[in-house]
Design a protein around this motif. Sequence first.
Motif, PDB file in Angstrom:
ATOM      1  N   PHE A 194       0.821  -1.208   0.000  1.00 33.34           N
ATOM      2  CA  PHE A 194       0.000   0.000   0.000  1.00 33.34           C
ATOM      3  C   PHE A 194       0.858   1.262   0.000  1.00 33.34           C
ATOM      4  N   HIS A 195       1.813   1.312   0.926  1.00 30.93           N
ATOM      5  CA  HIS A 195       2.671   2.503   1.005  1.00 30.93           C
ATOM      6  C   HIS A 195       3.557   2.627  -0.234  1.00 30.93           C
ATOM      7  N   GLN A 196       4.007   1.473  -0.735  1.00 24.84           N
ATOM      8  CA  GLN A 196       4.875   1.549  -1.923  1.00 24.84           C
ATOM      9  C   GLN A 196       4.105   2.094  -3.126  1.00 24.84           C
ATOM     10  N   ALA A 214       9.030   4.342  12.291  1.00 21.45           N
ATOM     11  CA  ALA A 214       8.693   4.625  10.881  1.00 21.45           C
ATOM     12  C   ALA A 214       7.280   5.204  10.819  1.00 21.45           C
ATOM     13  N   SER A 215       7.114   6.267  10.058  1.00 17.07           N
ATOM     14  CA  SER A 215       5.796   6.920   9.943  1.00 17.07           C
ATOM     15  C   SER A 215       5.664   7.573   8.577  1.00 17.07           C
ATOM     16  N   GLY A 216       4.426   7.608   8.073  1.00 17.08           N
ATOM     17  CA  GLY A 216       4.168   8.295   6.809  1.00 17.08           C
ATOM     18  C   GLY A 216       4.607   9.752   6.869  1.00 17.08           C
ATOM     19  N   PHE A 217       4.729  10.278   8.077  1.00 14.08           N
ATOM     20  CA  PHE A 217       5.188  11.659   8.227  1.00 14.08           C
ATOM     21  C   PHE A 217       6.559  11.847   7.594  1.00 14.08           C
ATOM     22  N   GLN A 218       7.337  10.746   7.569  1.00 10.72           N
ATOM     23  CA  GLN A 218       8.693  10.843   7.006  1.00 10.72           C
ATOM     24  C   GLN A 218       8.693  10.663   5.485  1.00 10.72           C
ATOM     25  N   TRP A 239      -8.115  13.539   1.282  1.00  5.55           N
ATOM     26  CA  TRP A 239      -7.151  12.515   1.699  1.00  5.55           C
ATOM     27  C   TRP A 239      -6.817  12.693   3.182  1.00  5.55           C
ATOM     28  N   ARG A 240      -6.547  13.924   3.574  1.00  7.21           N
ATOM     29  CA  ARG A 240      -6.195  14.165   4.984  1.00  7.21           C
ATOM     30  C   ARG A 240      -7.311  13.693   5.902  1.00  7.21           C
ATOM     31  N   TYR A 241      -8.547  13.986   5.519  1.00  7.50           N
ATOM     32  CA  TYR A 241      -9.679  13.620   6.372  1.00  7.50           C
ATOM     33  C   TYR A 241      -9.827  12.098   6.459  1.00  7.50           C
ATOM     34  N   ARG A 242      -9.799  11.440   5.285  1.00  3.10           N
ATOM     35  CA  ARG A 242      -9.939   9.973   5.277  1.00  3.10           C
ATOM     36  C   ARG A 242      -8.791   9.304   6.036  1.00  3.10           C
ATOM     37  N   HIS A 243      -7.573   9.823   5.843  1.00  5.75           N
ATOM     38  CA  HIS A 243      -6.400   9.263   6.522  1.00  5.75           C
ATOM     39  C   HIS A 243      -6.546   9.440   8.035  1.00  5.75           C
ATOM     40  N   ALA A 244      -6.985  10.622   8.464  1.00  3.94           N
ATOM     41  CA  ALA A 244      -7.132  10.876   9.910  1.00  3.94           C
ATOM     42  C   ALA A 244      -8.186   9.935  10.514  1.00  3.94           C
ATOM     43  N   VAL A 302      -0.559   7.986  20.460  1.00  8.43           N
ATOM     44  CA  VAL A 302       0.332   8.849  19.687  1.00  8.43           C
ATOM     45  C   VAL A 302       0.820   8.078  18.465  1.00  8.43           C
ATOM     46  N   GLY A 303       1.279   8.808  17.427  1.00 10.04           N
ATOM     47  CA  GLY A 303       1.740   8.147  16.199  1.00 10.04           C
ATOM     48  C   GLY A 303       3.121   7.542  16.373  1.00 10.04           C
ATOM     49  N   THR A 304       3.461   6.606  15.470  1.00  8.23           N
ATOM     50  CA  THR A 304       4.810   6.022  15.530  1.00  8.23           C
ATOM     51  C   THR A 304       5.868   7.092  15.248  1.00  8.23           C
ATOM     52  N   GLY A 305       5.470   8.161  14.557  1.00  6.33           N
ATOM     53  CA  GLY A 305       6.411   9.256  14.282  1.00  6.33           C
ATOM     54  C   GLY A 305       6.507  10.242  15.439  1.00  6.33           C
ATOM     55  N   GLY A 306       5.619  10.090  16.450  1.00 10.59           N
ATOM     56  CA  GLY A 306       5.741  10.910  17.653  1.00 10.59           C
ATOM     57  C   GLY A 306       4.747  12.059  17.763  1.00 10.59           C
ATOM     58  N   SER A 307       3.809  12.190  16.836  1.00 11.76           N
ATOM     59  CA  SER A 307       2.829  13.286  16.950  1.00 11.76           C
ATOM     60  C   SER A 307       1.664  12.825  17.822  1.00 11.76           C
ATOM     61  N   ALA A 308       0.718  13.743  18.051  1.00 12.11           N
ATOM     62  CA  ALA A 308      -0.463  13.392  18.844  1.00 12.11           C
ATOM     63  C   ALA A 308      -1.390  12.444  18.068  1.00 12.11           C
ATOM     64  N   GLY A 311      -5.369  13.769  16.560  1.00  9.12           N
ATOM     65  CA  GLY A 311      -5.549  15.202  16.851  1.00  9.12           C
ATOM     66  C   GLY A 311      -4.678  16.057  15.935  1.00  9.12           C
ATOM     67  N   TYR A 312      -3.428  15.651  15.777  1.00  9.51           N
ATOM     68  CA  TYR A 312      -2.502  16.395  14.908  1.00  9.51           C
ATOM     69  C   TYR A 312      -3.019  16.391  13.467  1.00  9.51           C
ATOM     70  N   LEU A 313      -3.423  15.197  13.002  1.00  9.18           N
ATOM     71  CA  LEU A 313      -3.830  15.070  11.593  1.00  9.18           C
ATOM     72  C   LEU A 313      -5.083  15.888  11.294  1.00  9.18           C
TER      73      LEU A 313
HETATM   74  C1  HEM Z   1      -2.793   1.840   9.324  1.00 12.99           C
HETATM   75  C2  HEM Z   1      -2.490   2.794   8.508  1.00 12.99           C
HETATM   76  C3  HEM Z   1      -1.891   4.121   8.938  1.00 12.99           C
HETATM   77  C4  HEM Z   1      -1.745   4.625  10.184  1.00 12.99           C
HETATM   78  C5  HEM Z   1      -2.154   4.037  11.516  1.00 12.99           C
HETATM   79  C6  HEM Z   1      -1.106   5.908  10.027  1.00 12.99           C
HETATM   80  C7  HEM Z   1      -0.782   6.738  11.061  1.00 12.99           C
HETATM   81  C8  HEM Z   1      -0.272   8.004  10.925  1.00 12.99           C
HETATM   82  C9  HEM Z   1      -0.018   8.917  12.007  1.00 12.99           C
HETATM   83  C10 HEM Z   1      -0.346   8.670  13.455  1.00 12.99           C
HETATM   84  C11 HEM Z   1       0.517  10.038  11.478  1.00 12.99           C
HETATM   85  C12 HEM Z   1       0.976  11.302  12.234  1.00 12.99           C
HETATM   86  C13 HEM Z   1       2.473  11.306  12.343  1.00 12.99           C
HETATM   87  C14 HEM Z   1       2.954  10.330  13.386  1.00 12.99           C
HETATM   88  O1  HEM Z   1       2.923  10.688  14.564  1.00 12.99           O
HETATM   89  O2  HEM Z   1       3.352   9.218  13.024  1.00 12.99           O
HETATM   90  C15 HEM Z   1       0.610   9.840  10.066  1.00 12.99           C
HETATM   91  C16 HEM Z   1       1.097  10.770   9.181  1.00 12.99           C
HETATM   92  C17 HEM Z   1       1.185  10.558   7.845  1.00 12.99           C
HETATM   93  N1  HEM Z   1       0.854   9.421   7.164  1.00 12.99           N
HETATM   94 FE1  HEM Z   1      -0.065   7.785   7.921  1.00 12.99          FE
HETATM   95  N2  HEM Z   1      -0.905   6.154   8.704  1.00 12.99           N
HETATM   96  C18 HEM Z   1      -1.364   5.071   7.996  1.00 12.99           C
HETATM   97  C19 HEM Z   1      -1.338   4.910   6.635  1.00 12.99           C
HETATM   98  C20 HEM Z   1      -0.769   5.790   5.757  1.00 12.99           C
HETATM   99  C21 HEM Z   1      -0.660   5.593   4.337  1.00 12.99           C
HETATM  100  C22 HEM Z   1      -1.166   4.378   3.553  1.00 12.99           C
HETATM  101  C23 HEM Z   1       0.002   6.641   3.845  1.00 12.99           C
HETATM  102  C24 HEM Z   1       0.365   6.846   2.400  1.00 12.99           C
HETATM  103  C25 HEM Z   1       1.565   7.224   2.040  1.00 12.99           C
HETATM  104  C26 HEM Z   1       0.296   7.532   4.932  1.00 12.99           C
HETATM  105  C27 HEM Z   1       0.958   8.725   4.827  1.00 12.99           C
HETATM  106  C28 HEM Z   1       1.114   9.618   5.847  1.00 12.99           C
HETATM  107  C29 HEM Z   1       1.640  10.955   5.673  1.00 12.99           C
HETATM  108  C30 HEM Z   1       2.064  11.592   4.350  1.00 12.99           C
HETATM  109  C31 HEM Z   1       1.665  11.537   6.919  1.00 12.99           C
HETATM  110  C32 HEM Z   1       2.110  12.985   7.237  1.00 12.99           C
HETATM  111  C33 HEM Z   1       0.836  13.837   7.238  1.00 12.99           C
HETATM  112  C34 HEM Z   1       1.072  15.277   7.678  1.00 12.99           C
HETATM  113  O3  HEM Z   1       2.004  15.544   8.455  1.00 12.99           O
HETATM  114  O4  HEM Z   1       0.285  16.128   7.262  1.00 12.99           O
HETATM  115  N3  HEM Z   1      -0.184   6.981   6.078  1.00 12.99           N
HETATM  116  N4  HEM Z   1       0.132   8.610   9.752  1.00 12.99           N
END
Ligand code: HEM
Length: 367
Positions: free
Chosen positions: A47-49, A121-125, A295-300, A311-317, A320-322
């Motif tokens: 999915f992420h790839q 590891a977090s999508g934030f990176q 996308w932001r809304y659905r992801h949050a 808290v997220g694996t990247g360390g944010s709230a 709430g942060y999203l």
């Molecule tokens: C089970 C699935 C997922 C979970 C639980 C999740 C969780 C999170 C969390 C908690 C954050 C906030 C940063 C942090 O503290 O880590 C975050 C940020 C982010 N995630 Fe995910 N995520 C998921 C799937 C995805 C997918 C599929 C993508 C696609 C690339 C993605 C992309 C991002 C991005 C780009 C951010 C940064 C958003 C911003 O700072 O505005 N995530 N994610």
Amino acid sequence: MTQDKTKNWDQYGEYLALDTLLDIQKPWSADKATGAFAHDEMLFIIFHQTYELWFKQILFELDDVQMRLGRPVVDDCDMQPIVKHLHRVVEILRLLVRQLDILETMTPQDFTDFRDHLKTASGFQSLQFRLIETRLGLRREDRLLFNHCQYDAGYCPASQTAINTAEHETTLFDQIDKWLARTPFVDRDDYKFWDSYRAAVHTMLDGREAMARHAVDGDILDRELAAIARNRTKFDSIFNKDADTSSSPSSSWRLSWRALQAALFITVYKTEPALQGPASLLGHIMDIDAAMSQWRYRHALMVQRMVGMNVGTGGSAGYGYLMQTLEKHRIFTDLFALSTYLIPSHARPPLPQTISNQMGYRYGTTG
Ligand code: HEM
């Protein structure tokens, strides 16, 4: 020479480098001895790839759009590829939103089975996501502070450098602003859109006031007149150059005053042949902003479903942060806000014939 019969990719596989592509899914939950891993981690990785591949395509389209918009004069011939490539970005972003349905076939329990293995590891990176936001025009000073104190939590030095470089380059927002400000027809010696639009607005509001005075009285009339007065103030705020534009420190607008006028002009007269391309361009820019927000809304929401208020694996709230980025990280809100100043078509001032002639292509029959 013997051929490896287990691989029949032939040129298809070679062209797409499938050997490499299909060998890069390495679940971190895999047991060292048996190789067994949490079932849903495969989906999570693929999915992420796929997201990262689509991000690459978006950046590739932005390269082209920005190269064309960056020219001192944007030729008419550039309009079609610009519009086409922005439209493609919109459709990719919409796909990325719909795609979340697939990830949501993973239950929160399934995710919990491997979440700890992700470490920090977090999508934030995601460097590419950050570059897309930056290239579109999200400024560092407008970003929500991550972790209450940092903008750049968790990026490696190479990513930091790439982000810093992108932040110093001209963004799509800046290019759109400059391109709008150069729009011909808006402010000429023989025609000033602003004057003609202002006169039309006053005529429309005067008409409404006269009708209210004729039709109602007492409290109802007072309320009607107050509403019309609020409308006048609202319109005056955009007609007055010093009132509320990006050149004023108290401004709520980010676009320059000339760009705002041009955007309204294009919107109001969008059916004129010369304005159809620019109107499509502005429509796609708004679609990009809207799709990013969706996308932001659905992801949050998905994050809340998967990890609750953790808290997220990247360390944010986390959730709430999203949710806060949803509003704070929007870029082209000015184009949406302009709809405040539209008037009904019947009240729209007609274009002078000379301007209309210059903006149209007219083919007559011969003989
Ligand atoms: C089970 C699935 C997922 C979970 C639980 C999740 C969780 C999170 C969390 C908690 C954050 C906030 C940063 C942090 O503290 O880590 C975050 C940020 C982010 N995630 Fe995910 N995520 C998921 C799937 C995805 C997918 C599929 C993508 C696609 C690339 C993605 C992309 C991002 C991005 C780009 C951010 C940064 C958003 C911003 O700072 O505005 N995530 N994610």
